[in-house]
Design a protein around this motif. Structure first.
Motif, short mmCIF file in Angstrom:
data_model
loop_
_atom_site.label_atom_id
_atom_site.label_comp_id
_atom_site.label_asym_id
_atom_site.label_seq_id
_atom_site.Cartn_x
_atom_site.Cartn_y
_atom_site.Cartn_z
N LEU A 262 -39.40 2.92 -45.83
CA LEU A 262 -39.33 2.05 -46.97
C LEU A 262 -39.55 3.29 -48.14
CD1 LEU A 262 -38.76 -0.74 -48.21
CD2 LEU A 262 -41.22 -1.11 -48.10
N GLU B 73 -39.88 -10.98 -36.71
CA GLU B 73 -40.28 -10.07 -35.70
C GLU B 73 -39.43 -10.14 -34.46
OE1 GLU B 73 -44.25 -10.74 -35.18
OE2 GLU B 73 -44.73 -10.38 -37.31
N GLY C 252 -42.12 -14.57 -39.58
CA GLY C 252 -41.48 -13.30 -39.96
C GLY C 252 -40.18 -13.01 -38.98
N GLN D 64 -38.19 -8.23 -44.44
CA GLN D 64 -38.89 -9.52 -45.29
C GLN D 64 -38.54 -9.17 -46.66
OE1 GLN D 64 -42.85 -8.43 -44.36
NE2 GLN D 64 -42.81 -9.47 -42.13
N ARG E 90 -38.97 -4.46 -39.54
CA ARG E 90 -39.37 -5.84 -40.17
C ARG E 90 -39.74 -5.69 -41.73
NH1 ARG E 90 -43.04 -5.67 -35.59
NH2 ARG E 90 -44.73 -5.56 -37.30
N GLU E 91 -40.24 -4.78 -42.02
CA GLU E 91 -40.86 -4.80 -43.68
C GLU E 91 -39.41 -4.94 -44.48
OE1 GLU E 91 -43.69 -2.41 -46.79
OE2 GLU E 91 -43.28 -1.38 -45.11
N TRP E 92 -38.44 -4.27 -44.25
CA TRP E 92 -37.28 -4.15 -45.15
C TRP E 92 -36.39 -5.52 -44.87
CZ3 TRP E 92 -35.03 -1.55 -48.73
CH2 TRP E 92 -33.66 -2.16 -49.11
N TYR F 267 -34.15 2.33 -48.75
CA TYR F 267 -34.59 2.38 -47.19
C TYR F 267 -33.64 3.47 -46.51
CZ TYR F 267 -35.27 0.82 -42.30
OH TYR F 267 -35.49 0.59 -41.11
N TRP G 52 -39.91 -0.81 -37.19
CA TRP G 52 -40.00 -0.37 -38.39
C TRP G 52 -39.05 -1.00 -39.31
CZ3 TRP G 52 -38.14 1.83 -33.77
CH2 TRP G 52 -36.59 2.03 -33.72
#
Length: 273
Positions: A235, A83, A81, A95, A91-93, A226, A89
């Protein structure tokens, strides 16, 4: 990611890099030889092996084929990932960016990270307290550099960027950094899959006064949004909220300078090459 933030190191990146090195040495190849075979730079190979750069899907496919890695590297990559060097905050975006079909970005604070030069990134990160350590700074710069590979990803992503003229007039990092940044923006704008527009300083009709935003289209043709603020990011998946963001972004595209006029403004701001 616009500013400094809490980061987490990634053992998965280090593990992938170690595995890549092991398979390379098993094949009796140097980093230089592997770089030639997969058509990547030696610096990229070295950065991935050291766990400082996220391997992109094309990179993974090529090393798998050249090193005959039995699918091990491809399997490991699914657990790697973004990371290291990225705010928690964000990291999800990040990915989601990996497989995006379309990415739209409006920025009124700094030049979007995907379009930054290393010198500009350094200046931005050093300007925002608390100051990072040299190690943290290096990780964040490396993470941003890795994200920028998305601009030339295969399959390609359709990019749209809207950047406030005021951001460019701020001259973050000084005159030389700004001049180099302007040249870099012009080069990025020449990529066939990148559309760059500047929102003029004087624009009485502006649909983006609620702040910066990003929109992303997934391979399944779903849209997500986002929004980012002080040490936080959100998100946005609610269809109504995303629809509102799309309407605002579409309006801004009509209010900003055209891509051709934006490029001309950037050339004027940069001056003689």
């Amino acid at each position: 990611m616009a500013n400094n933030g809490t980061v987490e190191t990634s053992d998965s990146l280090k593990a992938f890099g170690a595995a890549l090195k092991a398979f390379r040495e098993r094949a009796a190849l140097t980093q230089e030889q592997l770089a030639v075979l997969i058509d990547y730079s030696v610096a990229t190979v070295a950065s991935v092996e050291q766990g400082r750069r996220l391997p992109t899907p094309p990179f993974i496919d090529r090393v798998e084929a050249v090193l005959d890695a039995f699918g091990v590297l491809r399997a490991m990559a699914r657990h790697v990932g973004r990371e290291r060097g990225l705010a928690v905050w964000f990291r999800e975006w990040a990915q989601l960016e990996e497989t995006a079909v379309t990415l739209c970005t409006y920025e009124c604070r700094v030049v979007p990270g995907l379009l930054q030069t290393e010198e500009y990134t350094r200046a931005v990160m050093l300007n925002v307290p608390p100051p990072p350590s040299e190690e943290q700074l290096g990780e964040r710069i490396a993470a941003r550099r890795a994200r920028q590979e998305l601009l030339r990803r295969t399959p390609p992503i359709a990019f749209s960027f809207i950047v406030e003229e005021a951001v460019l007039l701020r001259h973050v990092g000084g005159e030389e950094v700004t001049r180099a940044l302007l040249g870099h923006l012009l080069a990025c704008a020449e990529l066939w899959n990148v559309e760059l527009q500047v929102m003029p300083l004087r624009q009485p009709f502006h649909a983006g006064t609620d702040g910066p935003m990003r929109l992303l289209e997934t391979p399944e043709r779903h849209w997500v949004g986002y929004a980012e603020g002080q040490k936080t990011g959100q998100l946005i998946t609610d269809r109504e909220a995303v629809s509102v963001m799309q309407m605002r972004y579409a309006k801004m595209r009509s209010q900003a300078l055209s891509p051709a006029d934006s490029a001309e403004l950037l050339r004027q701001m940069r001056g003689a090459p």
